[in-house]
Design a protein around this motif. Structure first.
Motif, short mmCIF file in Angstrom:
data_model
loop_
_atom_site.label_atom_id
_atom_site.label_comp_id
_atom_site.label_asym_id
_atom_site.label_seq_id
_atom_site.Cartn_x
_atom_site.Cartn_y
_atom_site.Cartn_z
N VAL A 46 -3.26 -45.90 -115.20
CA VAL A 46 -3.81 -45.54 -114.93
C VAL A 46 -4.13 -44.11 -114.63
O VAL A 46 -5.57 -43.31 -115.40
CB VAL A 46 -5.24 -46.89 -114.42
CG1 VAL A 46 -6.98 -45.80 -113.92
CG2 VAL A 46 -5.81 -47.34 -115.10
N GLU A 47 -3.42 -43.55 -113.77
CA GLU A 47 -3.79 -41.91 -113.32
C GLU A 47 -2.84 -41.05 -114.56
O GLU A 47 -3.20 -40.30 -114.82
CB GLU A 47 -2.72 -42.10 -111.83
CG GLU A 47 -3.67 -43.15 -110.62
CD GLU A 47 -5.19 -41.81 -110.76
OE1 GLU A 47 -5.33 -41.24 -110.61
OE2 GLU A 47 -5.83 -43.21 -110.57
N ILE A 48 -2.32 -42.05 -114.87
CA ILE A 48 -1.33 -41.93 -116.68
C ILE A 48 -2.48 -41.29 -117.60
O ILE A 48 -2.58 -39.85 -117.74
CB ILE A 48 -0.11 -42.18 -117.18
CG1 ILE A 48 0.77 -41.99 -115.54
CG2 ILE A 48 0.37 -41.57 -118.32
CD1 ILE A 48 1.37 -40.39 -115.83
N ILE A 49 -3.30 -41.62 -117.81
CA ILE A 49 -4.57 -41.59 -118.70
C ILE A 49 -5.54 -40.91 -118.06
O ILE A 49 -6.00 -39.61 -118.68
CB ILE A 49 -5.42 -43.30 -119.04
CG1 ILE A 49 -4.66 -44.09 -119.87
CG2 ILE A 49 -6.57 -42.73 -119.60
CD1 ILE A 49 -5.11 -45.01 -119.79
N ARG A 50 -5.88 -40.51 -116.76
CA ARG A 50 -6.73 -39.88 -116.29
C ARG A 50 -5.89 -38.39 -116.28
O ARG A 50 -6.40 -37.26 -117.13
CB ARG A 50 -6.92 -39.85 -114.78
CG ARG A 50 -7.27 -41.02 -113.88
CD ARG A 50 -8.07 -40.41 -113.08
NE ARG A 50 -8.49 -42.66 -112.36
CZ ARG A 50 -9.30 -43.00 -112.58
NH1 ARG A 50 -10.90 -42.20 -113.82
NH2 ARG A 50 -10.15 -44.00 -112.24
N ALA A 53 -6.04 -36.98 -120.32
CA ALA A 53 -7.87 -36.47 -120.96
C ALA A 53 -7.91 -35.41 -119.50
O ALA A 53 -8.81 -34.51 -120.16
CB ALA A 53 -8.66 -37.92 -119.13
N TRP A 54 -7.26 -34.85 -118.60
CA TRP A 54 -6.89 -33.61 -118.29
C TRP A 54 -6.83 -32.79 -118.78
O TRP A 54 -7.07 -31.39 -119.43
CB TRP A 54 -7.07 -33.50 -117.31
CG TRP A 54 -6.66 -32.17 -116.08
CD1 TRP A 54 -7.29 -31.72 -114.99
CD2 TRP A 54 -5.13 -31.52 -115.65
NE1 TRP A 54 -6.56 -30.52 -115.23
CE2 TRP A 54 -5.81 -30.85 -115.15
CE3 TRP A 54 -3.83 -32.09 -115.68
CZ2 TRP A 54 -4.86 -29.56 -114.70
CZ3 TRP A 54 -2.76 -30.96 -115.88
CH2 TRP A 54 -3.08 -29.68 -115.33
N ALA A 55 -5.38 -32.68 -119.09
CA ALA A 55 -4.74 -32.12 -119.55
C ALA A 55 -5.43 -31.70 -120.97
O ALA A 55 -5.83 -30.43 -122.03
CB ALA A 55 -3.48 -32.61 -120.56
N ILE A 56 -5.73 -32.42 -121.79
CA ILE A 56 -6.75 -32.62 -123.72
C ILE A 56 -8.23 -31.89 -122.69
O ILE A 56 -8.15 -30.87 -123.60
CB ILE A 56 -7.21 -33.59 -123.75
CG1 ILE A 56 -6.50 -34.78 -124.33
CG2 ILE A 56 -8.28 -33.67 -124.99
CD1 ILE A 56 -6.17 -36.25 -125.13
N LYS A 57 -8.62 -31.94 -122.04
CA LYS A 57 -10.11 -31.32 -121.40
C LYS A 57 -9.80 -29.76 -121.66
O LYS A 57 -10.31 -28.85 -121.53
CB LYS A 57 -10.63 -32.05 -120.32
CG LYS A 57 -11.83 -31.50 -119.41
CD LYS A 57 -12.14 -32.25 -118.68
CE LYS A 57 -14.13 -31.04 -118.16
NZ LYS A 57 -14.17 -31.35 -116.95
N PRO A 252 -1.02 -31.31 -111.62
CA PRO A 252 -1.93 -31.07 -110.20
C PRO A 252 -3.52 -31.59 -111.16
O PRO A 252 -4.29 -30.98 -111.44
CB PRO A 252 -2.30 -29.25 -109.44
CG PRO A 252 -1.64 -29.06 -110.89
CD PRO A 252 -0.51 -29.21 -111.52
N TYR A 253 -3.47 -32.76 -111.69
CA TYR A 253 -4.71 -32.93 -112.56
C TYR A 253 -6.03 -33.67 -111.48
O TYR A 253 -5.87 -33.68 -110.56
CB TYR A 253 -4.01 -34.28 -113.56
CG TYR A 253 -4.13 -36.13 -112.76
CD1 TYR A 253 -4.36 -36.76 -112.98
CD2 TYR A 253 -2.60 -35.73 -112.26
CE1 TYR A 253 -4.70 -38.14 -111.82
CE2 TYR A 253 -2.78 -36.97 -111.32
CZ TYR A 253 -3.66 -37.56 -111.24
OH TYR A 253 -4.17 -38.80 -110.42
N ASP A 254 -7.37 -33.46 -112.01
CA ASP A 254 -8.12 -33.76 -111.77
C ASP A 254 -8.03 -35.44 -111.39
O ASP A 254 -8.51 -35.91 -112.76
CB ASP A 254 -8.91 -33.63 -112.35
CG ASP A 254 -10.77 -33.84 -111.60
OD1 ASP A 254 -10.67 -34.51 -110.64
OD2 ASP A 254 -11.72 -33.55 -112.31
N LYS A 255 -7.96 -36.08 -110.07
CA LYS A 255 -8.28 -37.39 -110.29
C LYS A 255 -9.50 -38.02 -110.37
O LYS A 255 -9.73 -39.00 -110.49
CB LYS A 255 -7.85 -37.41 -109.03
CG LYS A 255 -5.92 -36.92 -108.51
CD LYS A 255 -5.52 -37.25 -107.28
CE LYS A 255 -3.77 -37.30 -107.30
NZ LYS A 255 -3.75 -36.08 -107.09
N ASN A 256 -10.59 -36.93 -110.27
CA ASN A 256 -11.97 -37.95 -110.40
C ASN A 256 -12.45 -37.56 -112.25
O ASN A 256 -13.47 -37.50 -112.52
CB ASN A 256 -12.86 -36.64 -110.15
CG ASN A 256 -12.09 -37.09 -108.46
OD1 ASN A 256 -12.37 -38.33 -107.72
ND2 ASN A 256 -12.46 -36.14 -107.38
#
Length: 259
Positions: A46-50, A53-57, A252-256
Motif C-alpha cells: 500500500v505504501e509503495i502505491i502511495r 502516486a506521489w512520483a506521478i503527481k 521522501p514521498y508524501d505519506k498522506n
C-alpha cells in the motif's frame, strides 16, 4: 514450537492461514511466520502505491537497482514490489548481453536509454554494475575496460542525481551454502530450470573471485551521495520486507497522498 496462543490460532483460522498451513506441509511455525509476512507485505505494498502516486503527481524520476550474487532473490523482490502498482508508470529492466553495436558504444549508453521519464519508476534487475563484478570475474571485459568503468561510475551517478533522478542501490547478499541450495532447487524444478545459465553454473566455483570484486565495488562506489544498502537475503521473506522498507525510507514521498 511451543504452545499456540489464541492469536496464533486466529492467524491460522483464516483463508490465508489455511493456505499457508497447507503449503508449508502442516508446519505450524512456518505457516504462522508466513501469515505475518503476508500481512506486512500487504501494508508495505500500500505504501509503495502511495510512493508511486506521489512520483506521478510530482513528475519524479526514480531508479532502483538490484545487484547481488546469482540466485540471491533479486527478481523475487522486484516482483513483490511491483505486483500491485500501476504498470503504466513503472518498468522492470533486465538487459541481455550487449549486441555488436552496443559493444562499440559508451558502456553506460544502453542503460541511459532505459532511464525513467517523468512520473516513472524503473527497476534494474542487474545494472551497469555488471562491469564491476560479473564481467571481470567471467572474463567478459578487459582489465582496462573494468578500470575505466570504476573510474567513471561515481561521476556517472553524480550526474544522474544532479539531473534530478532519484537513485536507490540495493545489494542482496546470500552465503555460499544458501546459493548452492537455491541452485539445486532450480535444477530440480521443471518450472525454474530455464533460470540456470552458464554463468550460474560457474558461480560456486568462482565464489571467492566474486567476493574480491564485490568488496572492491563497495569500497569504491559506496559514496555519501549514492550509498549501497546490503540486504541479508538468506531468508527470502525477511529480505523482501527489508527491501521495501528501505525504498520507502530512501524516497521522501508524501505519506498522506490519496491513492
Amino acid at each position: 514450537m511451543g504452545k499456540l496462543t489464541q492469536r496464533d490460532v486466529n492467524k491460522l483460522n483464516t483463508t490465508r492461514g489455511l493456505k499457508a498451513l497447507l503449503s508449508k506441509s502442516f508446519n505450524l511455525e512456518r505457516a504462522i511466520r508466513y501469515v505475518d509476512y503476508e500481512r506486512k507485505l500487504k501494508k508495505l505494498q500500500v505504501e509503495i502505491i502511495r510512493l508511486q502516486a506521489w512520483a506521478i503527481k510530482e513528475n519524479e524520476r526514480i531508479i532502483v537497482i538490484f545487484e547481488g550474487r546469482d540466485a540471491a532473490g533479486k527478481g523475487g523482490a522486484i516482483r513483490r514490489i511491483t505486483e500491485r502498482i500501476n504498470p503504466r508508470h513503472m518498468r522492470i529492466v533486465a538487459l541481455p548481453k550487449p549486441n555488436e553495436d552496443q559493444k562499440t558504444q559508451w558502456y553506460f549508453q544502453r542503460y541511459v536509454e532505459q532511464f525513467p521519464k517523468a512520473g516513472e519508476i524503473v527497476f534494474f534487475d542487474r545494472s551497469w554494475y555488471n562491469r564491476a563484478v560479473v564481467e571481470p570475474v567471467n572474463g567478459f571485459c578487459t582489465q582496462e575496460e573494468y578500470e575505466i568503468f570504476m573510474n567513471q561510475v561515481n561521476d556517472f551517478e553524480r550526474m544522474i542525481l544532479e539531473s534530478g533522478i532519484r537513485l536507490v542501490k540495493i545489494y542482496m547478499s546470500i552465503n555460499k551454502k544458501e546459493q548452492a541450495k537455491r541452485f539445486n532447487d532450480i535444477k530440480n524444478n521443471p518450472l525454474k530450470q530455464w533460470k540456470m545459465t552458464p554463468v550460474d553454473e560457474k558461480a560456486q566455483e568462482l565464489w571467492d573471485d566474486y567476493t574480491e570484486y564485490k568488496r572492491a565495488m563497495f569500497s569504491k562506489t559506496n559514496t555519501e551521495i549514492s550509498p549501497w544498502k546490503v540486504i541479508r537475503a538468506n531468508r527470502k521473506t525477511v529480505a523482501r520486507i527489508n527491501v521495501i522498507n528501505y525504498i520507502l525510507e530512501r524516497i521522501p514521498y508524501d505519506k498522506n497522498i490519496e491513492v
